[in-house]
Design an enzyme around this catalytic site. Sequence first.
Site, mmCIF file in Angstrom:
data_model
loop_
_atom_site.group_PDB
_atom_site.id
_atom_site.type_symbol
_atom_site.label_atom_id
_atom_site.label_comp_id
_atom_site.label_asym_id
_atom_site.label_seq_id
_atom_site.Cartn_x
_atom_site.Cartn_y
_atom_site.Cartn_z
ATOM 1 N N CYS A 46 12.574 26.151 42.821
ATOM 2 C CA CYS A 46 11.146 25.875 42.975
ATOM 3 C C CYS A 46 10.472 26.897 43.885
ATOM 4 C CB CYS A 46 10.918 24.461 43.496
ATOM 5 S SG CYS A 46 11.542 24.202 45.152
ATOM 6 N N CYS A 68 14.316 18.155 46.967
ATOM 7 C CA CYS A 68 13.396 18.418 48.084
ATOM 8 C C CYS A 68 13.984 17.856 49.383
ATOM 9 C CB CYS A 68 12.033 17.794 47.819
ATOM 10 S SG CYS A 68 11.452 18.027 46.131
ATOM 11 N N ASP A 70 10.426 26.894 47.092
ATOM 12 C CA ASP A 70 9.911 26.322 48.332
ATOM 13 C C ASP A 70 10.795 26.707 49.523
ATOM 14 O OD1 ASP A 70 7.873 25.253 46.944
ATOM 15 O OD2 ASP A 70 8.688 23.242 46.833
ATOM 16 N N CYS A 111 6.625 21.340 48.543
ATOM 17 C CA CYS A 111 5.858 20.317 47.838
ATOM 18 C C CYS A 111 5.667 19.098 48.734
ATOM 19 C CB CYS A 111 6.596 19.929 46.567
ATOM 20 S SG CYS A 111 8.088 18.998 46.939
HETATM 21 FE FE1 FES Z 1 10.643 22.371 45.765
HETATM 22 FE FE2 FES Z 1 10.015 19.924 46.301
HETATM 23 S S1 FES Z 1 9.637 20.980 44.472
HETATM 24 S S2 FES Z 1 10.989 21.310 47.575
#
Ligand code: FES
Length: 147
Positions: free
Chosen positions: A33, A103, A35, A59
């Site tokens: 993702c 996450c 992140d 997110c």
């Molecule tokens: Fe990547 Fe939640 S979608 S940490």
Amino acid sequence: MYSEKVMDHFEHPRNVGEIENASGVGTVGNAKCGDIMRIFLDIDDDGIIRDVKFKTFGCGAAVATSSMATELVKGKTVQEAMQVTNKAVMEALDGLPPVKVHCSLLAEEAIHAALWDYAQKKGIVIEGLEKPKSDIHEDEEQEEEEY
Ligand code: FES
């Protein structure tokens, strides 16, 4: 879809920020993702986590899980903090949708990365702690891995 606790921690995240001269800093990323999560720990001479802060480019679920994870490790010993798994964080939040489980892993990994950094600086070994795989060093952060 999200529990009230998740929404509460998303809307009012606890312990957002950074700690200057932190005892340990851990930054991890999720390759899928994209992140990123960074955790700062302030650990006293008795090995107690006196303060903890987090910053994220993540997110909503990443914000909520990190917020809860920081609450769970605050005031704990390093060994107790090792017990704060993503499962424990999810339970404390009354669950997460399956697609958001990764996450919560980011929060756990960031804490482990910060503990690893602390152990490296102190020259100690924390039982059960392994070098986090998704650890990102400050100077490497801008570089993307090429596949
Ligand atoms: Fe990547 Fe939640 S979608 S940490």
